[in-house]
Design an enzyme around this catalytic site. Structure first.
Site: not given
Length: 166
Positions: A85-87, A122-123, A137
């Site tokens: 649901f992130c734009h 969120m970004e 990694d």
């Protein structure tokens, strides 16, 4: 005697009135400059941290910091493809810094800016955590006892609820 007005109860924003998942409609919000800053840590066993310090944070796969910065930046730009649901947002700026935060801990910080109707927390979180995943990694051949996190938002500006430092 007047009764005190109760503060509005906070509610989840990604749930519609029927309890179904929904993307937030931001069309009525003002376009403003928005920024957020997040961090994630990577903790190494002492011998691994010593080896990484001695190598200048280089591994057989290449420069750990440079690779993590590139991966984190790419993730910032694709957050909307990862989180349902992130734009999709125009990213005006992204800065990732990685440095030792202690004898055995790398601290990754991601700052993101946009001019839009919704924020970039969120970004920023995605950039910091994907950079941390990239460090893991690149170092997992040395040990699987590397611990990621916590990840957290340090601050945000430009929306209804500003907090912390950006």
């Amino acid at each position: 005697m007047k009764a005190k007005k109760q503060p509005a109860r906070k509610q989840l924003t990604h749930i519609d009135p029927d309890g179904r998942p929904a993307m937030v409609d931001v069309s009525a919000k003002a376009v403003t400059a928005r920024e957020a800053r997040a961090e994630c840590t990577v903790r190494f066993p002492p011998a691994v941290a010593a080896q990484l310090r001695a190598s200048g944070l280089k591994s057989a796969k290449g420069g750990i910091v440079d690779t993590a910065i590139i991966a984190g930046t790419m993730a910032v730009k694709r957050t909307h493809e990862l989180i349902p649901f992130c734009h999709p947002l125009p990213i005006d700026g992204c800065r990732i810094s990685i440095d030792w935060g202690g004898a055995t801990t790398l601290r990754i910080e991601c700052a993101v800016r946009t001019t839009h109707r919704t924020g970039v927390e969120m970004e920023a979180l995605t950039g910091a955590t994907v950079a941390a995943l990239t460090v893991y990694d690149m170092c997992k051949a040395l040990s699987h006892a590397i611990v990621l996190g916590p990840a957290r938002v340090l601050g945000k500006r430009g929306g209804r609820n500003d907090f912390g430092a950006t």
